[in-house]
Design a protein around this motif. Structure first.
Motif, PDB file in Angstrom:
ATOM      1  N   GLU A 177       0.835  -1.202   0.000  1.00 53.99           N
ATOM      2  CA  GLU A 177       0.000   0.000   0.000  1.00 53.99           C
ATOM      3  C   GLU A 177       0.873   1.257   0.000  1.00 53.99           C
ATOM      4  N   ALA A 178       1.942   1.240   0.781  1.00 57.39           N
ATOM      5  CA  ALA A 178       2.848   2.393   0.811  1.00 57.39           C
ATOM      6  C   ALA A 178       3.533   2.589  -0.537  1.00 57.39           C
ATOM      7  N   LEU A 179       3.932   1.503  -1.176  1.00 53.86           N
ATOM      8  CA  LEU A 179       4.567   1.615  -2.491  1.00 53.86           C
ATOM      9  C   LEU A 179       3.583   2.190  -3.516  1.00 53.86           C
ATOM     10  N   LYS A 180       2.312   1.817  -3.412  1.00 46.24           N
ATOM     11  CA  LYS A 180       1.311   2.377  -4.322  1.00 46.24           C
ATOM     12  C   LYS A 180       1.183   3.890  -4.121  1.00 46.24           C
ATOM     13  N   ARG A 181       1.232   4.345  -2.872  1.00 48.61           N
ATOM     14  CA  ARG A 181       1.161   5.780  -2.613  1.00 48.61           C
ATOM     15  C   ARG A 181       2.394   6.495  -3.170  1.00 48.61           C
ATOM     16  N   LEU A 182       3.543   5.870  -3.042  1.00 51.60           N
ATOM     17  CA  LEU A 182       4.760   6.472  -3.605  1.00 51.60           C
ATOM     18  C   LEU A 182       4.670   6.541  -5.124  1.00 51.60           C
ATOM     19  N   ASN A 183       4.209   5.451  -5.747  1.00 53.63           N
ATOM     20  CA  ASN A 183       4.038   5.456  -7.202  1.00 53.63           C
ATOM     21  C   ASN A 183       3.084   6.562  -7.642  1.00 53.63           C
ATOM     22  N   ALA A 184       2.007   6.762  -6.891  1.00 51.72           N
ATOM     23  CA  ALA A 184       1.013   7.784  -7.241  1.00 51.72           C
ATOM     24  C   ALA A 184       1.574   9.193  -7.148  1.00 51.72           C
ATOM     25  N   ASN A 185       2.690   9.356  -6.404  1.00 49.97           N
ATOM     26  CA  ASN A 185       3.332  10.659  -6.273  1.00 49.97           C
ATOM     27  C   ASN A 185       4.602  10.762  -7.110  1.00 49.97           C
ATOM     28  N   GLY A 186       4.732   9.889  -8.106  1.00 46.98           N
ATOM     29  CA  GLY A 186       5.830  10.006  -9.063  1.00 46.98           C
ATOM     30  C   GLY A 186       7.046   9.173  -8.764  1.00 46.98           C
ATOM     31  N   TYR A 187       7.047   8.452  -7.659  1.00 49.24           N
ATOM     32  CA  TYR A 187       8.193   7.598  -7.325  1.00 49.24           C
ATOM     33  C   TYR A 187       8.139   6.288  -8.109  1.00 49.24           C
ATOM     34  N   GLY A 188       9.331   5.769  -8.410  1.00 54.77           N
ATOM     35  CA  GLY A 188       9.421   4.486  -9.097  1.00 54.77           C
ATOM     36  C   GLY A 188       9.030   4.532 -10.554  1.00 54.77           C
ATOM     37  N   GLN A 189       9.078   5.734 -11.142  1.00 54.45           N
ATOM     38  CA  GLN A 189       8.678   5.913 -12.538  1.00 54.45           C
ATOM     39  C   GLN A 189       9.860   6.263 -13.436  1.00 54.45           C
ATOM     40  N   GLY A 190      11.083   6.081 -12.922  1.00 54.42           N
ATOM     41  CA  GLY A 190      12.265   6.388 -13.718  1.00 54.42           C
ATOM     42  C   GLY A 190      12.704   7.833 -13.651  1.00 54.42           C
ATOM     43  N   GLN A 191      12.114   8.623 -12.754  1.00 55.99           N
ATOM     44  CA  GLN A 191      12.502  10.026 -12.618  1.00 55.99           C
ATOM     45  C   GLN A 191      13.638  10.144 -11.596  1.00 55.99           C
ATOM     46  N   PRO A 192      14.811  10.681 -11.981  1.00 53.13           N
ATOM     47  CA  PRO A 192      15.928  10.790 -11.037  1.00 53.13           C
ATOM     48  C   PRO A 192      15.589  11.601  -9.796  1.00 53.13           C
ATOM     49  N   GLU A 193      14.697  12.572  -9.936  1.00 54.53           N
ATOM     50  CA  GLU A 193      14.374  13.428  -8.786  1.00 54.53           C
ATOM     51  C   GLU A 193      13.376  12.772  -7.828  1.00 54.53           C
ATOM     52  N   ARG A 194      12.833  11.624  -8.211  1.00 54.97           N
ATOM     53  CA  ARG A 194      11.931  10.893  -7.312  1.00 54.97           C
ATOM     54  C   ARG A 194      12.277   9.397  -7.370  1.00 54.97           C
ATOM     55  N   GLN A 195      13.500   9.112  -6.966  1.00 55.74           N
ATOM     56  CA  GLN A 195      14.000   7.747  -7.077  1.00 55.74           C
ATOM     57  C   GLN A 195      13.494   6.887  -5.926  1.00 55.74           C
ATOM     58  N   LEU A 196      13.046   5.703  -6.283  1.00 59.04           N
ATOM     59  CA  LEU A 196      12.573   4.725  -5.310  1.00 59.04           C
ATOM     60  C   LEU A 196      13.474   3.499  -5.392  1.00 59.04           C
ATOM     61  N   THR A 197      14.277   3.307  -4.351  1.00 62.24           N
ATOM     62  CA  THR A 197      15.208   2.191  -4.260  1.00 62.24           C
ATOM     63  C   THR A 197      14.686   1.208  -3.222  1.00 62.24           C
ATOM     64  N   LEU A 198      14.633  -0.057  -3.570  1.00 63.01           N
ATOM     65  CA  LEU A 198      14.270  -1.090  -2.605  1.00 63.01           C
ATOM     66  C   LEU A 198      15.534  -1.759  -2.088  1.00 63.01           C
ATOM     67  N   MET A 199      15.579  -1.972  -0.767  1.00 55.42           N
ATOM     68  CA  MET A 199      16.720  -2.651  -0.151  1.00 55.42           C
ATOM     69  C   MET A 199      16.254  -3.985   0.408  1.00 55.42           C
ATOM     70  N   SER A 200      16.879  -5.046  -0.080  1.00 58.43           N
ATOM     71  CA  SER A 200      16.556  -6.400   0.341  1.00 58.43           C
ATOM     72  C   SER A 200      17.616  -6.905   1.320  1.00 58.43           C
ATOM     73  N   ASN A 201      17.218  -7.762   2.219  1.00 51.82           N
ATOM     74  CA  ASN A 201      18.192  -8.508   3.014  1.00 51.82           C
ATOM     75  C   ASN A 201      17.777  -9.971   3.024  1.00 51.82           C
ATOM     76  N   PRO A 202      18.741 -10.880   3.008  1.00 52.65           N
ATOM     77  CA  PRO A 202      18.410 -12.301   2.887  1.00 52.65           C
ATOM     78  C   PRO A 202      17.816 -12.857   4.175  1.00 52.65           C
ATOM     79  N   CYS A 203      17.291 -14.053   4.088  1.00 49.23           N
ATOM     80  CA  CYS A 203      16.757 -14.727   5.271  1.00 49.23           C
ATOM     81  C   CYS A 203      17.909 -15.339   6.064  1.00 49.23           C
ATOM     82  N   GLY A 204      17.892 -15.131   7.353  1.00 48.52           N
ATOM     83  CA  GLY A 204      18.823 -15.815   8.237  1.00 48.52           C
ATOM     84  C   GLY A 204      20.281 -15.596   7.893  1.00 48.52           C
ATOM     85  N   THR A 205      21.023 -16.710   7.772  1.00 46.41           N
ATOM     86  CA  THR A 205      22.476 -16.636   7.592  1.00 46.41           C
ATOM     87  C   THR A 205      22.906 -16.745   6.137  1.00 46.41           C
TER      88      THR A 205
END
Length: 341
Positions: A177-205
């Motif tokens: 839901e939060a990502l949808k709100r960010l997309n609706a405000n121009g994030y994650g659309q390839g615009q450098p001024e509204r960059q949306l980066t996702l950070m992943s971390n693995p499970c466990g070890t």
């Protein structure tokens, strides 16, 4: 709110546990020597990272800062906030990196963004996504978009089960839901001024091993499953600090995980270490090489604070190392900006 989790080891006890996990000849600095790798030195100050406190609306199992709703007393005070704003002028970093906890919960969060943008800094908000759904922050996404703040958003995996396992039931749904709100405000659309980066971390070890194919898969999966888009995917190894170290200790896996990290040491990851170009500021104004050293209470030597530090003093300070540094030099390397190799 009280914390239902057992009390964490104090920073010194965490250091002792990490030091005892490997024989001395396999410790971090001897490992550098065995690979004929020079000890990394500072380059230039690029990032001023402010930890605004450990207050957070979540309590994730892998959190290296022990953040949670019970941490309101740790928030950065007004005097330190003003000192940080003065330091932006004095140190002239390219990037102001706001982290926590959930940095958005700090009452001066927007003041810091305005001050940094007025001084020409790129601003990063390290966001857990779910905080954007709080009713008191209903206008925050539009504020972030207006000020061209980059969002680096935590999302462990591109599916519900593993994300909720790490971060709590319902986290996946709220994050989407939060990502949808960010997309609706121009994030994650390839615009450098509204960059949306996702950070992943693995499970466990497991170690983080993202490839361009993984990013393409994430983009396809999130578009098909949830109708959301993002610009960039980065990864972070789980650091053997605080809650994750506590879990490793409870499972009897501290030695195994440190041996895994040490065995995956990659000299090619050294040049991109964030401690080379980042100054990390704690809520009390004390200074560190990185957020991880901050959590282990390994400050810069000499007693300088954000009120007084200048670039020459920072450059002359040797970086402080420990066995936790294997977390940043294993495999692809790992940092707040993703892989370092």
């Amino acid at each position: 709110m009280s914390d239902p989790r057992p009390s964490l080891l104090e920073p010194k006890a965490q250091q002792d546990l990490l030091n005892a996990a490997l024989p001395q000849e396999l410790a971090f600095l001897p490992t550098l020597s065995s690979h004929e790798a020079a000890t990394p030195e500072r380059s230039r100050l690029r990032v001023l990272q402010l930890n605004l406190g450990k207050l957070c609306n979540m309590q994730c199992s892998h959190c290296h800062v022990d953040a949670g709703p019970h941490q309101g007393h740790t928030q950065m005070g007004d005097a330190v906030v003003e000192a940080c704003i003065e330091a932006i002028e004095r140190l002239e970093p390219e990037v102001l990196d706001l982290t926590g906890g959930a940095p958005e919960l700090h009452p001066r969060f927007r003041d810091l963004i305005r001050a940094a943008r007025q001084r020409g800094c790129h601003v990063i908000d390290r966001c857990n996504l779910t905080v954007l759904l709080l009713p008191a922050l209903s206008d925050l996404v539009s504020f972030l978009a207006e000020h061209q703040v980059e969002i680096v958003a935590s999302l462990p995996q591109p599916e519900e089960s593993s994300t909720d396992a790490q971060r709590g039931d319902g986290t996946w749904e709220a994050s989407i839901e939060a990502l949808k709100r960010l997309n609706a405000n121009g994030y994650g659309q390839g615009q450098p001024e509204r960059q949306l980066t996702l950070m992943s971390n693995p499970c466990g070890t497991q170690l983080q091993q993202l490839t361009p194919c993984d990013e393409a898969r994430w983009k396809q999966d999130l578009q098909e499953k949830a109708g959301v888009t993002f610009d960039r995917l980065i990864g972070l190894n789980n650091m053997p600090i605080a809650r994750f170290l506590q879990q490793l200790q409870a499972d009897g896996h501290v030695n195994c995980y440190l041996k895994l990290l040490q065995g995956a040491f990659n000299p090619g990851a050294l040049s991109g270490l964030m401690c080379r170009d980042t100054l990390s500021v704690a809520a009390d104004g004390s200074l560190y090489d990185c957020d991880f050293n901050q959590m282990l209470d390994l400050p810069l030597r000499g007693g300088a604070t954000i009120r007084s530090i200048n670039l020459k003093q920072w450059m002359l300070q040797p970086i402080r190392w420990g066995n936790h540094c294997f977390g940043c030099t294993a495999g692809q390397g790992s940092s707040c900006a993703g892989a370092t190799a």
